[in-house]
Design a protein around this motif. Structure first.
Motif, PDB file in Angstrom:
ATOM      1  N   VAL A   1       0.811  -1.223   0.000  1.00 11.24           N
ATOM      2  CA  VAL A   1       0.000   0.000   0.000  1.00 11.24           C
ATOM      3  C   VAL A   1       0.842   1.269   0.000  1.00 11.24           C
ATOM      4  N   GLY A   2       2.170   1.141   0.022  1.00 13.44           N
ATOM      5  CA  GLY A   2       3.011   2.323  -0.009  1.00 13.44           C
ATOM      6  C   GLY A   2       4.387   2.063   0.556  1.00 13.44           C
ATOM      7  N   ASP A   3       5.252   3.034   0.386  1.00 16.34           N
ATOM      8  CA  ASP A   3       6.625   2.956   0.883  1.00 16.34           C
ATOM      9  C   ASP A   3       6.781   3.966   2.010  1.00 16.34           C
ATOM     10  N   PHE A   4       7.195   3.503   3.184  1.00 17.15           N
ATOM     11  CA  PHE A   4       7.164   4.329   4.382  1.00 17.15           C
ATOM     12  C   PHE A   4       8.559   4.487   4.977  1.00 17.15           C
ATOM     13  N   VAL A   5       8.824   5.722   5.433  1.00 12.39           N
ATOM     14  CA  VAL A   5      10.101   5.994   6.076  1.00 12.39           C
ATOM     15  C   VAL A   5       9.908   6.647   7.442  1.00 12.39           C
ATOM     16  N   LEU A   6       8.697   7.091   7.735  1.00 14.52           N
ATOM     17  CA  LEU A   6       8.396   7.670   9.045  1.00 14.52           C
ATOM     18  C   LEU A   6       7.732   6.622   9.928  1.00 14.52           C
ATOM     19  N   THR A   7       8.029   6.655  11.220  1.00 12.19           N
ATOM     20  CA  THR A   7       7.460   5.690  12.143  1.00 12.19           C
ATOM     21  C   THR A   7       7.412   6.264  13.555  1.00 12.19           C
ATOM     22  N   ARG A   8       6.515   5.697  14.367  1.00 10.69           N
ATOM     23  CA  ARG A   8       6.473   6.008  15.795  1.00 10.69           C
ATOM     24  C   ARG A   8       6.912   4.810  16.630  1.00 10.69           C
ATOM     25  N   ASP A   9       7.367   3.795  15.965  1.00  9.99           N
ATOM     26  CA  ASP A   9       7.878   2.616  16.653  1.00  9.99           C
ATOM     27  C   ASP A   9       9.312   2.887  17.085  1.00  9.99           C
ATOM     28  N   GLY A  10       9.521   2.902  18.403  1.00  8.42           N
ATOM     29  CA  GLY A  10      10.843   3.246  18.913  1.00  8.42           C
ATOM     30  C   GLY A  10      11.930   2.304  18.455  1.00  8.42           C
ATOM     31  N   THR A  11      11.584   1.028  18.264  1.00 11.13           N
ATOM     32  CA  THR A  11      12.600   0.059  17.841  1.00 11.13           C
ATOM     33  C   THR A  11      12.988   0.234  16.386  1.00 11.13           C
ATOM     34  N   ALA A  12      12.104   0.858  15.599  1.00 15.07           N
ATOM     35  CA  ALA A  12      12.382   1.032  14.175  1.00 15.07           C
ATOM     36  C   ALA A  12      13.019   2.377  13.862  1.00 15.07           C
ATOM     37  N   LEU A  13      13.137   3.227  14.847  1.00 11.88           N
ATOM     38  CA  LEU A  13      13.721   4.536  14.603  1.00 11.88           C
ATOM     39  C   LEU A  13      15.214   4.423  14.333  1.00 11.88           C
ATOM     40  N   ALA A  14      15.735   5.472  13.693  1.00 11.59           N
ATOM     41  CA  ALA A  14      17.180   5.515  13.467  1.00 11.59           C
ATOM     42  C   ALA A  14      17.899   5.469  14.809  1.00 11.59           C
ATOM     43  N   LYS A  15      19.008   4.757  14.855  1.00 10.99           N
ATOM     44  CA  LYS A  15      19.713   4.532  16.115  1.00 10.99           C
ATOM     45  C   LYS A  15      20.251   5.814  16.727  1.00 10.99           C
ATOM     46  N   GLN A  16      20.633   6.762  15.901  1.00 13.46           N
ATOM     47  CA  GLN A  16      21.240   7.981  16.437  1.00 13.46           C
ATOM     48  C   GLN A  16      20.783   9.184  15.631  1.00 13.46           C
ATOM     49  N   VAL A  17      20.286  10.171  16.312  1.00 12.36           N
ATOM     50  CA  VAL A  17      19.865  11.420  15.679  1.00 12.36           C
ATOM     51  C   VAL A  17      20.518  12.572  16.428  1.00 12.36           C
ATOM     52  N   GLU A  18      21.265  13.365  15.717  1.00 18.26           N
ATOM     53  CA  GLU A  18      21.952  14.497  16.346  1.00 18.26           C
ATOM     54  C   GLU A  18      21.007  15.690  16.436  1.00 18.26           C
ATOM     55  N   MET A  19      20.850  16.202  17.653  1.00 15.73           N
ATOM     56  CA  MET A  19      20.018  17.376  17.900  1.00 15.73           C
ATOM     57  C   MET A  19      20.667  18.240  18.966  1.00 15.73           C
TER      58      MET A  19
END
Length: 241
Positions: free
Chosen positions: A171-189
């Motif tokens: 049904v589509g290609d997804f890159v956004l998520t609210r699943d903590g385990t699927a999030l990028a391991k490191q995000v610089e902020m």
């Protein structure tokens, strides 16, 4: 005040004068005399003054709106605050993104120690309660609008909801998520935009701030009040979806 009317072809002028003193033998302030311009250029005054009503005050003539209001008062006597009794305009040009734009403008106007090189994330706005983890449709949508609004001011905005990769489905290609385990391991902020919402009968008070993740310092703050009918429209759309 003198009113002059020229009649053609009789070549005479009828002039009405409100007398404030003694003019041509007339002393009444409640009468008008008639002045006649003869062919020889001489102005003569009629001996009999013409009485006029006293028009010293302003007279208001009711229209259809007054009659409509009177009918409404007869049905529901007494004043009611429309905002406390379900006020909703028939049309409005205001949208939630307008309030997000106002918030972003105030945040950038009050910002201190914030540069365009700082990486900024935008979190959901939450209810001001004990848990501080209860968001709403308004809180989530407001944070989404702020991403674009803050970028317009040149801030480097980070989307921390980005997954570690693209998930391809039928049904589509997804890159956004609210699943903590699927999030990028490191995000610089360096900073995060967050805030609280306080609800009442009239609407929602939004308190926003930009906080440094390093020392928890508030580098910018702003607030805006969003009327209830804007929030109710958001809730109607959310319930349909």
């Amino acid at each position: 005040m003198v009113f002059v009317k020229k009649l053609i072809p009789s070549a005479w002028l009828a002039v009405g004068v409100m007398l404030s003193g003694s003019i041509a033998g007339c002393t009444s302030t409640e009468s008008i005399g008639s002045f006649w311009l003869g062919e020889d250029g001489e102005i003569t005054h009629d001996a009999e003054p013409v009485p006029v009503p006293n028009r010293s005050g302003l007279v208001y003539t009711p229209d259809s709106r007054d009659r409509q209001y009177q009918q409404h008062v007869e049905v529901e006597p007494g004043y009611k605050d429309p905002l406390h009794h379900g006020y909703a305009p028939a049309q409005t040009h205001k949208r939630l993104n307008d309030y997000a734009s106002q918030l972003a403008m105030e945040l950038m106007d009050n910002a201190t120690r914030l540069t365009q090189q700082d990486m900024v994330g935008v979190a959901s706005f939450v209810r001001l309660n004990q848990s501080l983890s209860d968001s709403t449709v308004l809180g989530n949508q407001l944070s989404e609008y702020l991403i674009a609004e803050l970028q317009d001011f040149g801030l480097a905005v980070v989307d921390f909801k980005l997954a570690g990769g693209i998930t391809v489905t039928p049904v589509g290609d997804f890159v956004l998520t609210r699943d903590g385990t699927a999030l990028a391991k490191q995000v610089e902020m360096d900073h995060v935009v967050t805030g609280t919402i306080i609800e009442d009968d009239r609407g929602v008070r939004v308190n926003a701030r930009i906080v440094s993740l390093e020392n928890k310092q508030v580098v910018a703050s702003a607030n805006v009040y969003i009327p209830a009918f804007i929030v109710m429209d958001l809730n109607k759309v959310a319930s349909v979806n």
